[in-house]
Motif scaffolding. Structure first.
Motif, PDB file in Angstrom:
ATOM      1  N   ASP A  78      -8.266   3.793  -2.686  1.00  0.00           N
ATOM      2  CA  ASP A  78      -7.102   3.814  -3.579  1.00  0.00           C
ATOM      3  C   ASP A  78      -6.442   2.443  -3.746  1.00  0.00           C
ATOM      4  N   GLN A  90       1.112   4.326  -2.752  1.00  0.00           N
ATOM      5  CA  GLN A  90       0.988   5.727  -2.357  1.00  0.00           C
ATOM      6  C   GLN A  90       2.170   6.549  -2.874  1.00  0.00           C
ATOM      7  N   MET A 106      -3.046   7.358   1.739  1.00  0.00           N
ATOM      8  CA  MET A 106      -3.554   6.130   1.117  1.00  0.00           C
ATOM      9  C   MET A 106      -4.890   5.808   1.768  1.00  0.00           C
ATOM     10  N   ALA A 125       0.833  -1.203   0.000  1.00  0.00           N
ATOM     11  CA  ALA A 125       0.000   0.000   0.000  1.00  0.00           C
ATOM     12  C   ALA A 125       0.871   1.257   0.000  1.00  0.00           C
ATOM     13  N   LYS A 126       1.934   1.236   0.775  1.00  0.00           N
ATOM     14  CA  LYS A 126       2.848   2.385   0.832  1.00  0.00           C
ATOM     15  C   LYS A 126       3.550   2.593  -0.509  1.00  0.00           C
ATOM     16  N   VAL A 155      -3.285   2.597   5.837  1.00  0.00           N
ATOM     17  CA  VAL A 155      -4.421   2.906   4.955  1.00  0.00           C
ATOM     18  C   VAL A 155      -5.547   3.528   5.771  1.00  0.00           C
TER      19      VAL A 155
END
Length: 603
Positions: A302, A290, A298, A286-287, A500
């Motif tokens: 997304d 982003q 995030m 996830a990072k 997130v």
């Protein structure tokens, strides 16, 4: 640009499946219904109250199998014609007609199991000796013997089967017929919104403002129906709970897991280990998203974006055939012949139209070829989705051919292994045929974002949420929209942590999934993918030997338990090792994505 969906009558016929292989004309369907009614009446007259020996057991099961084989295409035809357009009145009436017949004949035929469970184990074993093809059916029946109710009760419950299935039907009607989305606006421009366009397009839209606005508009509309949907779901849960209690199961979990032929430890392990050990890897992913998209934060809205949206190849239906055949070539000529027929003989419904079921599925009626539903978006990602459904098709193409109707379907726990196997084979093939860092990153990100995210994250978090719900139901309680929203948010926040933001509307994700009306289904996706990950890696290292063993597994159908089927393919699911190894493999893929991204950004 996403366009408003056409009506079913407006889509090109070559994009649709042909149900004429089931019934050429409506008269044939009606004649089949009438024929089944007559056969069932005759069967009851000839066998009810007369199943008392090994020979009469086998005579009854032989005729019952024949009737069952005729019911399957009728039910499939009614279901599939409705799934492509749930607004079609004729399809609605046809499905209702079959539902009424199904309930009636289920009630009439309930005496079979009721009479069989009263017989001694010796008589049952003698029947198995005389006709080994019925061993699986009779053995499973003996396991369920302690939960069988009085014959008249079983007959009554069977008569209510259509009523008991009503929550699922009501859910589908609310979702695909009543629920209608308004266009949404961004910077003065209007965009069309539907279930299909959100899940196929807007959810992965690269423009952050459009994507987040679409998510808000979609969630806002869902929210208007949350209470009706929650009551519908609770109705389904209470039916399951009542069934479990009536039959004397210790818990609703035991009731739902019995048919899966796995114990609760395998179920809990799948949820607990992934929730705990996969979360750090996915937070890292996830990072990465982003950072690459330059997002201020995030959010849940997304998470479905592509790592490299500039490298998302477009693909036609015809082009997809070559990719899939090349990737699945290792499976052999017979398997590839099935793939050819699926395209050439219109086994696949590619069209996007109003009223069509969302997502993708494969229906494999016994005695007939499989049917695949998908809404083709022309994104390369759809190759993985279609390969997945062809995995189901290939599984039942083999098992239906090798096994009788009682033995063809394996446990739900195993059902997603052959489908996710094909996704892995596609990924392996694509990686093997290119050294370009951007292409490699696209392939690996597709595996992570589609194959593993979908099966190991989306469905697994559904399973974690579902377990909370069933634990509440097991205590004799009910659920409503507020409780379901709270449970879903808790699960999402626990998994994603502070990496997130679980924005408003994410908690309504429970409203989007029909799997909740199919028992403990969501967790089986990660279970199947655990097996297929291990086997696909064996195929890479061992080649034909591993392939041949896998084909034998497909042919075995439901004649063995999930643990036995996995063992045939060289995987021991009774230990934590395959699951831990798969989680570690996902982590290595994410690390490789980070390394490739750094390499690309430096050039």
């Amino acid at each position: 640009m996403v366009k408003n969906l056409p009506n079913r009558s407006e889509v090109p016929i070559e994009e649709t499946w042909s149900l004429t292989d089931l019934f050429a004309i409506e008269k044939d369907f009606d004649a089949a219904l009438e024929g089944i009614k007559n056969e069932v009446t005759s069967f009851v007259d000839n066998h009810k109250g007369k199943i008392d020996s090994a020979s009469t057991i086998n005579d009854a099961l032989k005729t019952y199998a024949s009737i069952y084989e005729k019911i399957v295409p009728v039910g499939t035809y009614a279901s599939l014609s409705l799934s492509t357009d749930q607004t079609n009145t004729e399809a609605q009436m046809r499905a209702s007609k079959f539902g009424s017949l199904s309930a009636k004949i289920s009630s009439q035929l309930s005496f079979i199991n009721s009479e069989l469970v009263t017989l001694s184990s010796e008589v049952i074993q003698e029947a198995i000796q005389l006709s080994p093809e019925y061993e699986h059916y009779l053995t499973k029946l003996l396991i369920k013997k302690q939960y069988q109710l009085h014959p008249e009760v079983e007959k009554t419950l069977a008569a209510f089967s259509t009523t008991f299935n009503a929550p699922y039907k009501l859910y589908g009607t609310t979702k695909m017929v009543d629920l209608s989305f308004d266009n949404f606006e961004v910077d003065g421009k209007s965009y069309p919104l539907s279930y299909v366009s959100f899940e196929n397009d807007w959810e992965g839209e690269t423009d952050t403002a459009i994507r987040r606005t679409a998510f808000h508009a979609f969630s806002s509309k869902l929210k208007e129906y949350q209470h009706t949907t929650a009551v519908t779901y609770d109705m389904h849960l209470q039916i399951e709970k009542t069934n479990a209690d009536l039959r004397g199961y210790d818990s609703i979990f035991d009731y739902l897991l019995l048919d899966q032929e796995v114990d609760r430890s395998l179920y809990n392990r799948q949820i607990d280990l992934i929730t705990k050990e996969l979360a750090p890897h996915m937070r890292k992913y996830a990072k990465l998203l982003q950072k690459e998209h330059g997002l201020d934060k995030m959010t849940f809205a997304d998470l479905k974006i592509s790592l490299d949206p500039t490298y998302e190849p477009k693909i036609t239906v015809e082009e997809s055939k070559k990719y899939i055949k090349d990737a699945l070539g290792v499976m052999g000529e017979e398997y590839l012949g099935m793939v050819d027929r699926a395209y050439d003989e219109r086994w696949i419904d590619f069209a996007q139209n109003k009223g069509k079921s969302t997502g993708a599925f494969c229906s494999s009626p016994y005695g007939h070829h499989p049917y695949i539903l998908i809404s083709w978006s022309s994104k390369m990602n759809e190759v993985f989705v279609l390969a997945h459904e062809l995995g189901h098709a290939g599984h039942f193409y083999h098992s239906n051919k090798e096994q009788n109707i009682f033995n063809a379907r394996p446990s739900l726990y195993f059902i997603e292994a052959p489908s996710t196997m094909n996704e892995m084979l596609v990924a392996n093939h694509l990686l093997k045929n290119s050294n370009d860092p951007k292409f490699k990153r696209w392939v690996i990100s597709s595996i992570v974002a589609r194959t593993y995210y979908h099966n190991f994250v989306t469905h697994l978090l559904e399973a974690a949420y579902q377990r909370k719900v069933y634990e509440r139901i097991d205590q004799g309680l009910t659920v409503n929209a507020d409780i379901l929203n709270e449970y879903k948010r808790e699960v999402l926040e626990d998994f994603w942590g502070d990496s997130v933001e679980i924005n408003e509307g994410a908690e309504l994700t429970w409203m989007r999934q029909p799997h909740y009306y199919m028992g403990l289904y969501p967790y089986t996706y990660s279970a199947g993918l655990t097996i297929s990950t291990q086997v696909s890696r064996r195929i890479l290292s061992e080649g034909q030997t591993a392939v041949d063993e896998w084909i034998d597994v497909l042919k075995a159908g439901g004649t063995k338990s999930p643990a036995e089927l996995a063992q045939m393919a060289g995987v021991d699911i009774t230990t934590e090792e395959p699951l831990r190894d798969t989680i570690s493999y996902i982590g290595s893929l994410i690390d490789e994505l980070i390394a490739l991204t750094d390499e690309i950004n430096q050039n």
